[in-house]
Scaffold this motif. Sequence first.
Motif, PDB file in Angstrom:
ATOM      1  N   VAL A   1      45.690  44.202  37.665  1.00  0.00           N
ATOM      2  CA  VAL A   1      45.081  43.388  38.720  1.00  0.00           C
ATOM      3  C   VAL A   1      45.604  43.785  40.104  1.00  0.00           C
ATOM      4  O   VAL A   1      44.885  43.689  41.104  1.00  0.00           O
ATOM      5  N   ASP A   2      46.847  44.263  40.175  1.00  0.00           N
ATOM      6  CA  ASP A   2      47.414  44.695  41.455  1.00  0.00           C
ATOM      7  C   ASP A   2      46.855  46.033  41.916  1.00  0.00           C
ATOM      8  O   ASP A   2      47.125  46.463  43.040  1.00  0.00           O
ATOM      9  N   LEU A   3      46.097  46.690  41.046  1.00  0.00           N
ATOM     10  CA  LEU A   3      45.464  47.961  41.391  1.00  0.00           C
ATOM     11  C   LEU A   3      43.952  47.806  41.524  1.00  0.00           C
ATOM     12  O   LEU A   3      43.234  48.800  41.624  1.00  0.00           O
ATOM     13  N   ALA A   4      43.489  46.547  41.516  1.00  0.00           N
ATOM     14  CA  ALA A   4      42.048  46.254  41.587  1.00  0.00           C
ATOM     15  C   ALA A   4      41.300  46.878  40.411  1.00  0.00           C
ATOM     16  O   ALA A   4      40.208  47.419  40.563  1.00  0.00           O
ATOM     17  N   ILE A   5      41.922  46.793  39.226  1.00  0.00           N
ATOM     18  CA  ILE A   5      41.323  47.341  38.007  1.00  0.00           C
ATOM     19  C   ILE A   5      41.267  46.244  36.948  1.00  0.00           C
ATOM     20  O   ILE A   5      42.238  45.501  36.764  1.00  0.00           O
TER      21      ILE A   5
ATOM     22  N   LEU B   1      39.778  49.228  45.014  1.00  0.00           N
ATOM     23  CA  LEU B   1      40.710  50.182  44.413  1.00  0.00           C
ATOM     24  C   LEU B   1      41.275  51.117  45.479  1.00  0.00           C
ATOM     25  O   LEU B   1      42.485  51.372  45.523  1.00  0.00           O
ATOM     26  N   GLN B   2      40.431  51.599  46.355  1.00  0.00           N
ATOM     27  CA  GLN B   2      40.885  52.488  47.421  1.00  0.00           C
ATOM     28  C   GLN B   2      41.875  51.783  48.343  1.00  0.00           C
ATOM     29  O   GLN B   2      42.881  52.361  48.764  1.00  0.00           O
ATOM     30  N   GLU B   3      41.601  50.509  48.627  1.00  0.00           N
ATOM     31  CA  GLU B   3      42.505  49.724  49.470  1.00  0.00           C
ATOM     32  C   GLU B   3      43.863  49.561  48.800  1.00  0.00           C
ATOM     33  O   GLU B   3      44.912  49.670  49.454  1.00  0.00           O
TER      34      GLU B   3
ATOM     35  N   LYS C   1      44.508  44.292  51.779  1.00  0.00           N
ATOM     36  CA  LYS C   1      43.649  43.272  52.365  1.00  0.00           C
ATOM     37  C   LYS C   1      42.215  43.555  51.940  1.00  0.00           C
ATOM     38  O   LYS C   1      41.697  44.643  52.176  1.00  0.00           O
ATOM     39  N   PHE C   2      41.595  42.565  51.316  1.00  0.00           N
ATOM     40  CA  PHE C   2      40.245  42.739  50.799  1.00  0.00           C
ATOM     41  C   PHE C   2      39.261  42.011  51.709  1.00  0.00           C
ATOM     42  O   PHE C   2      39.339  40.794  51.877  1.00  0.00           O
ATOM     43  N   SER C   3      38.338  42.765  52.284  1.00  0.00           N
ATOM     44  CA  SER C   3      37.423  42.198  53.281  1.00  0.00           C
ATOM     45  C   SER C   3      36.103  41.732  52.684  1.00  0.00           C
ATOM     46  O   SER C   3      35.358  41.002  53.322  1.00  0.00           O
TER      47      SER C   3
END
Length: 238
Positions: free
Chosen positions: A112-116, A220-222, A234-236
Amino acid sequence: REGGVYDKLEKELTARAVVLSGEGGNFSSGLDLSMFQAMQAVAASESCEGRTREGLGKIISVMQNTCSASAKCHAPVIAAVNGVCFGAGIDLITACDLVITAADSRFCVKEVDLAIVADLGTLQRLPKLVNHQVARELAYTGRVFSGREAKEIGLALEVQESNDEVVERALSLAKTIASKSPLTVRGIKRTMAADLETGVQESLDYVKLLNSAQLYSSDLQECMKSLAKKKNPKFSKY
């Protein structure tokens, strides 16, 4: 990996019990982040979106099969956990029959910390081992927890004080199991797997399709950029 030691074990059928451990003081720190960079490079080089997603699905399948190898092995597999057991390490141990851990080992459903969305077995098998809400909390938060807590929630069978004791206990259990009728032990594993593994492959296929579609996200890139800069992402977007 596919084509590795488990394939050899299945061909020879001589192993009566298996002990799985890590090297260098840790069980597993998870997947190498450079792998994701390589996957993104491959995606960038392919002009066809459909072929990109198909290729990603094939990569996920290979990794899923690797992490599920312990569950499919004819012999009981005992995980001897020391140090860090993050990300794919959880995928590996949830597929094992028994888990022995050091008290100061650290565990984390890190994806989850890697946006996966974890896609190699944790989300399928962890809720069958621990309280369902505990599994959700660990997956949603990426919280690090100790070997002692792993025992308390049911992820680990036993806790030992030192790494040497972990391996010694795992080997002792393996020797005891190996002294029993191998035909009967294989039958016990197959029978229990018929319950524990029910629905696992279907869910793995689902998350493979999900990640084939959304893995290469801006989130994921962020996360990758933030890790490199040691900053909070930061997720926009929603």
